[in-house]
Design an enzyme around this catalytic site. Structure first.
Site, mmCIF file in Angstrom:
data_model
loop_
_atom_site.group_PDB
_atom_site.id
_atom_site.type_symbol
_atom_site.label_atom_id
_atom_site.label_comp_id
_atom_site.label_asym_id
_atom_site.label_seq_id
_atom_site.Cartn_x
_atom_site.Cartn_y
_atom_site.Cartn_z
ATOM 1 N N CYS A 69 -47.485 -1.044 -21.952
ATOM 2 C CA CYS A 69 -46.415 -1.375 -22.828
ATOM 3 C C CYS A 69 -45.446 -2.295 -22.172
ATOM 4 C CB CYS A 69 -45.948 -0.213 -23.549
ATOM 5 S SG CYS A 69 -44.880 -0.150 -24.728
ATOM 6 N N CYS A 180 -45.088 -8.528 -25.260
ATOM 7 C CA CYS A 180 -45.464 -7.281 -26.072
ATOM 8 C C CYS A 180 -47.056 -7.197 -26.045
ATOM 9 C CB CYS A 180 -45.017 -7.628 -27.366
ATOM 10 S SG CYS A 180 -45.661 -6.301 -28.508
HETATM 11 N N1 DGL Z 1 -46.161 -1.459 -26.992
HETATM 12 C C1 DGL Z 1 -44.822 -2.225 -27.239
HETATM 13 C C2 DGL Z 1 -44.567 -3.467 -26.422
HETATM 14 O O1 DGL Z 1 -45.689 -4.040 -25.869
HETATM 15 C C3 DGL Z 1 -45.068 -2.809 -28.798
HETATM 16 C C4 DGL Z 1 -45.018 -1.794 -29.890
HETATM 17 C C5 DGL Z 1 -43.815 -1.012 -30.028
HETATM 18 O O2 DGL Z 1 -42.727 -1.540 -30.091
HETATM 19 O O3 DGL Z 1 -44.062 0.390 -29.635
HETATM 20 O O4 DGL Z 1 -43.464 -3.562 -26.063
#
Ligand code: DGL
Length: 261
Positions: A69, A180
């Site tokens: 993430c 993201c």
């Molecule tokens: N997994 C998050 C990222 O890669 C995106 C989803 C979220 O905001 O939890 O920043």
């Protein structure tokens, strides 16, 4: 096992790249769907949730951890690395190195969640490698919910992608990082809107290459990892919608357990 952590299921794009790059290894994936999205949360909350979730993965046998993430990698990498004496990979570092290598004029853009953008983690890492690079970032908070609603091919999403990318067109970037875990699902749409001359950096494949090379170099770590092509997927909240999207991302039928710390 290699533990892969994401706030939700966007990190399955990273898991998929890893499974393609090192298919023999066993993986355990945890997505904190009950507390996602992380991208709109404060650094304190993201760090607290992350530490609980990594502990959960380590207790289930993870010997190497991947922070898939971008929000987590931006805000919590230092806290996780300080707590565990094991290899920790964050999804940002390999993408930054690849972007710098790829970018002709060192004019690099990043799109991500609000938390990732506000942390300036990408900027700091890029400037640590090349202080002269011009770095521009923009938060695109509307994209995650659209993808979670499986709207990633709809014209409405195309319109929002166009609006998100407009500032980068004005600044004439030559390289754009998809900062993201979900944005890999929008690659085609982003490619059309940003134009052919901008190189797109997909952090999931950069990370998979780095993990593979690391394991080849570090036999002592490699020996700790089981290799039966086994996959365990755990989400802290499970709905039919999430299950369907998880199957779409991994392009296979998946069995998901509900659980968590
Ligand atoms: N997994 C998050 C990222 O890669 C995106 C989803 C979220 O905001 O939890 O920043």
């Amino acid at each position: 096992m290699i533990g892969v952590f994401d706030s939700g299921i966007g990190g399955l794009t990273v898991l998929k790249a890893l499974m393609e790059s090192i298919p023999d290894y066993d993986f355990i994936y945890f997505g904190d769907t009950a507390r996602a999205p992380y991208g709109s949360k404060s650094p304190k909350t993201v760090i607290t949730c992350t530490l609980q979730n990594i502990e959960f993965l380590v207790n289930l046998g993870a010997k190497v951890v991947v922070l898939a993430c971008h929000t987590v990698a931006s805000l919590a990498t230092d806290s996780v690395s300080a707590r565990y004496d094991m290899p920790i990979f964050d999804v940002i570092t390999p993408a930054v190195k690849h972007a710098i290598k790829t970018s002709r004029y060192q004019r690099i853009g990043i799109i991500g969640t609000r938390a990732t953008t506000m942390s300036a983690a990408y900027e700091k890492k890029i400037h640590a490698e090349n202080p002269n690079a011009k770095v521009y970032s923009a938060a695109c908070p509307l994209l995650v919910p659209l993808i979670e609603e499986s709207w990633h091919k709809k014209p409405e999403t195309r319109m929002i992608v166009k609006k998100c990318l407009h500032p980068f067109k004005v600044r004439q970037i030559d390289t754009l990082i998809l900062g993201c875990s979900y944005y890999g699902l929008l690659t085609r749409m982003i490619r059309t809107k940003i134009g052919k001359r901008v190189s797109l950096i997909d952090p999931s494949s950069c990370l998979a290459d780095v993990v593979k090379a690391f394991l080849a170099r570090h036999r002592e770590v490699d020996e700790l990892l089981s290799k039966n092509s086994y996959l365990r997927l755990i989400l802290s909240d499970l709905t039919p919608q999430i299950e369907k999207l998880a199957g779409t991302i991994l392009q296979r039928n998946v069995r998901i357990e509900a659980g968590g710390p």
